[in-house]
Design a protein around this motif. Structure first.
Motif, PDB file in Angstrom:
ATOM      1  N   ILE A   9      -5.009 -58.991   4.351  1.00 33.97           N
ATOM      2  CA  ILE A   9      -5.075 -58.454   5.837  1.00 33.97           C
ATOM      3  C   ILE A   9      -6.237 -57.164   5.645  1.00 33.97           C
ATOM      4  CG2 ILE A   9      -3.941 -56.815   7.438  1.00 33.97           C
ATOM      5  CD1 ILE A   9      -1.618 -58.381   6.685  1.00 33.97           C
ATOM      6  N   PHE A  10      -6.361 -56.522   4.492  1.00 32.61           N
ATOM      7  CA  PHE A  10      -7.255 -55.361   4.337  1.00 32.61           C
ATOM      8  C   PHE A  10      -8.511 -55.793   4.237  1.00 32.61           C
ATOM      9  CE2 PHE A  10      -3.890 -52.556   2.559  1.00 32.61           C
ATOM     10  CZ  PHE A  10      -3.863 -51.648   3.507  1.00 32.61           C
ATOM     11  N   THR A  11      -8.842 -57.046   3.515  1.00 36.84           N
ATOM     12  CA  THR A  11     -10.022 -57.856   3.490  1.00 36.84           C
ATOM     13  C   THR A  11     -10.462 -58.369   4.759  1.00 36.84           C
ATOM     14  OG1 THR A  11      -9.254 -58.536   1.280  1.00 36.84           O
ATOM     15  CG2 THR A  11     -11.091 -59.691   2.175  1.00 36.84           C
ATOM     16  N   ALA A  12      -9.812 -58.613   5.665  1.00 34.50           N
ATOM     17  CA  ALA A  12     -10.191 -59.060   6.989  1.00 34.50           C
ATOM     18  C   ALA A  12     -10.474 -57.761   7.572  1.00 34.50           C
ATOM     19  CB  ALA A  12      -8.859 -59.608   7.891  1.00 34.50           C
ATOM     20  N   LEU A  13     -10.005 -56.560   7.502  1.00 35.25           N
ATOM     21  CA  LEU A  13     -10.052 -55.526   8.302  1.00 35.25           C
ATOM     22  C   LEU A  13     -11.396 -54.825   7.939  1.00 35.25           C
ATOM     23  CD1 LEU A  13      -6.624 -53.630   8.932  1.00 35.25           C
ATOM     24  CD2 LEU A  13      -8.184 -54.923  10.550  1.00 35.25           C
ATOM     25  N   LEU A  14     -11.671 -54.871   6.698  1.00 35.47           N
ATOM     26  CA  LEU A  14     -12.749 -53.999   5.794  1.00 35.47           C
ATOM     27  C   LEU A  14     -14.178 -55.090   6.228  1.00 35.47           C
ATOM     28  CD1 LEU A  14     -11.233 -52.658   2.640  1.00 35.47           C
ATOM     29  CD2 LEU A  14     -12.046 -51.439   4.567  1.00 35.47           C
ATOM     30  N   THR A  15     -13.810 -56.213   6.501  1.00 31.25           N
ATOM     31  CA  THR A  15     -15.184 -57.052   6.499  1.00 31.25           C
ATOM     32  C   THR A  15     -15.689 -56.878   7.990  1.00 31.25           C
ATOM     33  OG1 THR A  15     -13.640 -59.032   6.779  1.00 31.25           O
ATOM     34  CG2 THR A  15     -14.645 -58.586   4.411  1.00 31.25           C
ATOM     35  N   CYS A  16     -14.882 -56.170   8.740  1.00 30.20           N
ATOM     36  CA  CYS A  16     -15.330 -56.014  10.258  1.00 30.20           C
ATOM     37  C   CYS A  16     -16.687 -55.409  10.236  1.00 30.20           C
ATOM     38  CB  CYS A  16     -14.186 -55.479  11.117  1.00 30.20           C
ATOM     39  SG  CYS A  16     -12.844 -56.417  11.310  1.00 30.20           S
ATOM     40  N   LYS A  17     -17.627 -55.925  11.142  1.00 25.86           N
ATOM     41  CA  LYS A  17     -18.999 -55.199  11.522  1.00 25.86           C
ATOM     42  C   LYS A  17     -18.768 -53.991  12.145  1.00 25.86           C
ATOM     43  CE  LYS A  17     -21.235 -59.598  11.022  1.00 25.86           C
ATOM     44  NZ  LYS A  17     -21.627 -60.625  11.623  1.00 25.86           N
ATOM     45  N   ASP A  18     -18.007 -53.979  13.212  1.00 24.38           N
ATOM     46  CA  ASP A  18     -18.039 -52.558  14.015  1.00 24.38           C
ATOM     47  C   ASP A  18     -16.564 -52.270  14.457  1.00 24.38           C
ATOM     48  OD1 ASP A  18     -17.102 -54.612  15.995  1.00 24.38           O
ATOM     49  OD2 ASP A  18     -19.505 -54.728  16.355  1.00 24.38           O
ATOM     50  N   ILE A  19     -16.313 -51.058  15.012  1.00 24.67           N
ATOM     51  CA  ILE A  19     -15.067 -50.873  15.540  1.00 24.67           C
ATOM     52  C   ILE A  19     -14.414 -51.598  16.284  1.00 24.67           C
ATOM     53  CG2 ILE A  19     -15.909 -48.971  17.166  1.00 24.67           C
ATOM     54  CD1 ILE A  19     -12.941 -48.488  14.716  1.00 24.67           C
ATOM     55  N   SER A  20     -15.215 -52.082  17.346  1.00 26.89           N
ATOM     56  CA  SER A  20     -14.717 -52.967  18.386  1.00 26.89           C
ATOM     57  C   SER A  20     -13.972 -54.295  17.690  1.00 26.89           C
ATOM     58  CB  SER A  20     -15.911 -53.549  19.330  1.00 26.89           C
ATOM     59  OG  SER A  20     -15.513 -54.525  20.121  1.00 26.89           O
ATOM     60  N   SER A  21     -14.761 -55.094  16.651  1.00 27.06           N
ATOM     61  CA  SER A  21     -14.095 -56.184  16.126  1.00 27.06           C
ATOM     62  C   SER A  21     -13.053 -55.913  15.199  1.00 27.06           C
ATOM     63  CB  SER A  21     -15.387 -56.725  15.448  1.00 27.06           C
ATOM     64  OG  SER A  21     -15.900 -56.021  14.533  1.00 27.06           O
ATOM     65  N   PHE A  22     -13.054 -54.345  14.583  1.00 26.94           N
ATOM     66  CA  PHE A  22     -12.007 -54.163  14.060  1.00 26.94           C
ATOM     67  C   PHE A  22     -10.799 -53.972  14.603  1.00 26.94           C
ATOM     68  CE2 PHE A  22      -9.399 -50.657  12.530  1.00 26.94           C
ATOM     69  CZ  PHE A  22      -9.157 -50.874  11.065  1.00 26.94           C
ATOM     70  N   LEU A  23     -11.040 -53.390  16.073  1.00 27.91           N
ATOM     71  CA  LEU A  23      -9.738 -53.256  16.861  1.00 27.91           C
ATOM     72  C   LEU A  23      -9.333 -54.582  17.446  1.00 27.91           C
ATOM     73  CD1 LEU A  23     -10.814 -50.217  18.824  1.00 27.91           C
ATOM     74  CD2 LEU A  23      -8.985 -50.169  17.330  1.00 27.91           C
ATOM     75  N   THR A  24     -10.176 -55.410  17.582  1.00 27.31           N
ATOM     76  CA  THR A  24      -9.888 -56.864  17.889  1.00 27.31           C
ATOM     77  C   THR A  24      -9.049 -57.543  16.972  1.00 27.31           C
ATOM     78  OG1 THR A  24     -11.720 -56.845  19.277  1.00 27.31           O
ATOM     79  CG2 THR A  24     -10.695 -58.971  18.830  1.00 27.31           C
ATOM     80  N   ARG A  25      -9.682 -57.460  15.608  1.00 24.84           N
ATOM     81  CA  ARG A  25      -8.878 -58.118  14.597  1.00 24.84           C
ATOM     82  C   ARG A  25      -7.567 -57.404  14.252  1.00 24.84           C
ATOM     83  NH1 ARG A  25     -12.782 -60.076   9.915  1.00 24.84           N
ATOM     84  NH2 ARG A  25     -13.648 -61.256  11.477  1.00 24.84           N
ATOM     85  N   TYR A  26      -7.673 -55.973  14.448  1.00 20.70           N
ATOM     86  CA  TYR A  26      -6.462 -55.191  13.974  1.00 20.70           C
ATOM     87  C   TYR A  26      -5.100 -55.709  15.025  1.00 20.70           C
ATOM     88  CZ  TYR A  26      -3.116 -51.507  13.617  1.00 20.70           C
ATOM     89  OH  TYR A  26      -1.920 -50.813  13.652  1.00 20.70           O
ATOM     90  N   GLU A  27      -5.591 -55.918  16.445  1.00 21.99           N
ATOM     91  CA  GLU A  27      -4.454 -56.429  17.350  1.00 21.99           C
ATOM     92  C   GLU A  27      -3.944 -57.795  16.982  1.00 21.99           C
ATOM     93  OE1 GLU A  27      -2.980 -54.998  19.935  1.00 21.99           O
ATOM     94  OE2 GLU A  27      -4.082 -53.213  19.139  1.00 21.99           O
ATOM     95  N   MET A  28      -5.132 -58.518  16.543  1.00 21.68           N
ATOM     96  CA  MET A  28      -4.587 -59.935  16.346  1.00 21.68           C
ATOM     97  C   MET A  28      -3.742 -59.998  15.095  1.00 21.68           C
ATOM     98  SD  MET A  28      -8.331 -62.025  16.687  1.00 21.68           S
ATOM     99  CE  MET A  28      -7.834 -63.498  15.695  1.00 21.68           C
ATOM    100  N   ILE A  29      -4.202 -59.073  14.090  1.00 21.27           N
ATOM    101  CA  ILE A  29      -3.147 -59.100  13.093  1.00 21.27           C
ATOM    102  C   ILE A  29      -1.867 -58.579  13.357  1.00 21.27           C
ATOM    103  CG2 ILE A  29      -2.941 -57.878  10.758  1.00 21.27           C
ATOM    104  CD1 ILE A  29      -6.095 -58.272  10.386  1.00 21.27           C
ATOM    105  N   LYS A  30      -1.854 -57.784  14.191  1.00 24.12           N
ATOM    106  CA  LYS A  30      -0.454 -57.038  14.769  1.00 24.12           C
ATOM    107  C   LYS A  30       0.025 -58.238  15.323  1.00 24.12           C
ATOM    108  CE  LYS A  30       0.481 -53.300  17.403  1.00 24.12           C
ATOM    109  NZ  LYS A  30      -0.270 -52.081  18.212  1.00 24.12           N
ATOM    110  N   THR A  31      -0.515 -58.826  16.107  1.00 21.54           N
ATOM    111  CA  THR A  31       0.230 -59.827  17.064  1.00 21.54           C
ATOM    112  C   THR A  31       0.873 -60.809  15.884  1.00 21.54           C
ATOM    113  OG1 THR A  31      -1.307 -59.698  18.520  1.00 21.54           O
ATOM    114  CG2 THR A  31       0.071 -61.534  18.662  1.00 21.54           C
ATOM    115  N   VAL A  32      -0.279 -61.457  15.107  1.00 21.86           N
ATOM    116  CA  VAL A  32       0.341 -62.358  14.186  1.00 21.86           C
ATOM    117  C   VAL A  32       1.592 -61.828  13.132  1.00 21.86           C
ATOM    118  CG1 VAL A  32      -0.331 -63.599  11.915  1.00 21.86           C
ATOM    119  CG2 VAL A  32      -1.915 -63.507  13.872  1.00 21.86           C
ATOM    120  N   SER A  33       1.397 -60.472  12.859  1.00 18.45           N
ATOM    121  CA  SER A  33       2.634 -60.032  12.097  1.00 18.45           C
ATOM    122  C   SER A  33       3.807 -59.926  12.701  1.00 18.45           C
ATOM    123  CB  SER A  33       2.187 -58.542  11.798  1.00 18.45           C
ATOM    124  OG  SER A  33       3.090 -57.983  10.737  1.00 18.45           O
TER     125      SER A  33
END
Ligand SMILES: [Zn+2]
Length: 310
Positions: A9-33
């Motif tokens: 999960i950390f790897t997935a968040l840290l490899t984001c290019k910008d905050i927007s994709s970070f947030l999008t990925r964060y939401e996705m991860i939250k949903t998955v979790s």
């Protein structure tokens, strides 16, 4: 998207290019979790359910095992009982067989005894005119015999010469002696009586006694004497013999008669000794089967032979 472990999960968040994709990925991860957590909950619930079912099955198995053990025990008992019943059954069958053998033996014995004890006698329905005729003939013969103590030598019939001769010797018959009455049984060894004197069991008159014996048995003179009659009738007495023995102390003439013989071994006028064979027994004349009819006559009258036999 499925991710396992916090490192990924950390790897997935840290490899984001910008905050927007970070947030999008964060939401996705939250949903998955969230979805994982619900799945986990469901899995746990299912697992609990399975565990419950498993426990239930284990209980049922234990109950089944217990029941099976009880049934096995009962089966064992039944098997043991069955074995015991089979043994009893065998024992009963053996006893039954043994009883059947005993029964067969006793039946055989009974049949033999019945055959031995056949109570042969005369028929009891003979014509009275015929009986009278035979009796008249017998009386004529007896009354024609002169006693030895008489001085005269006159004796009726064709036997006179023989009687004269005996009279002169004085030893072939008794003269005024009760020794003449000591007689022997006419069929040696056969003392059983099927019809006695003076009546049959029916009450009808019977002038002598009957000794059942097989055909061909030896019939002997009950006392010494002279044969005065040999007759072969196909009725009444059948083949019969009369013997004159002399006189008793009272001067009564003593005569014996042997009836229903199959063969006669003596002739009229012949002297015989006490116990000498005179005939073979049979069933000739008015008879139901092989037997010897024996009479004792004092002055021509029939008396109970039993009183003189020993
Ligand atoms: Zn008789």
């Amino acid at each position: 998207m499925y991710m396992s472990g916090s490192c990924n999960i950390f790897t997935a968040l840290l490899t984001c290019k910008d905050i927007s994709s970070f947030l999008t990925r964060y939401e996705m991860i939250k949903t998955v979790s969230k979805s994982d957590s619900a799945l986990l909950k469901e899995v746990n619930s299912k697992m609990a359910e399975v565990t419950n079912k498993k426990n239930g099955l284990a209980d049922k198995k234990a109950a089944y095992d217990k029941k099976k053990s009880e049934l096995d025990s009962q089966k064992k008992q039944l098997s043991s009982k069955q074995k015991s019943i089979e043994q009893n059954s065998n024992s009963i069958a053996n006893k039954k067989a043994s009883l059947a053998t005993d029964r067969a033996e006793s039946d055989k014995l009974l049949a033999e005894l019945t055959a031995q004890n056949k109570q042969y006698t005369e028929f009891r329905n003979e014509d009275s005119a015929l009986i009278e005729q035979v009796e008249n003939e017998i009386q004529a013969v007896i009354s024609g015999v002169k006693p030895p103590e008489e001085a005269t030598t006159a004796v009726a019939g064709k036997n006179s010469s023989k009687i004269d001769k005996i009279d002169q010797k004085g030893s072939d018959v008794y003269s005024k002696s009760n020794a003449v009455l000591n007689m022997t049984y006419p069929v040696p060894g056969h003392h059983g009586v099927s019809a006695g004197f003076p009546n049959y069991s029916s009450g009808k008159y019977h002038g002598g006694i009957d000794f059942p014996c097989s055909t061909g048995s030896k019939v002997v003179a009950a006392q010494k004497g002279i044969v005065i009659t040999v007759k072969r009738l196909n009725y009444s007495y059948g083949y019969y013999v009369m013997i004159y023995h002399g006189t008793d102390a009272q001067g009564r003439s003593v005569v014996t008669l042997y009836a229903h013989n199959s063969r006669i071994l003596v002739s009229p006028g012949q002297t015989v000794k006490k116990g000498e064979a005179i005939a073979k027994s049979g069933s000739t004349g008015n008879s139901t089967g092989p037997h010897s009819h024996f009479e004792v006559r004092l002055n021509g009258s029939r008396v109970n032979p039993k009183n003189y036999l020993s």
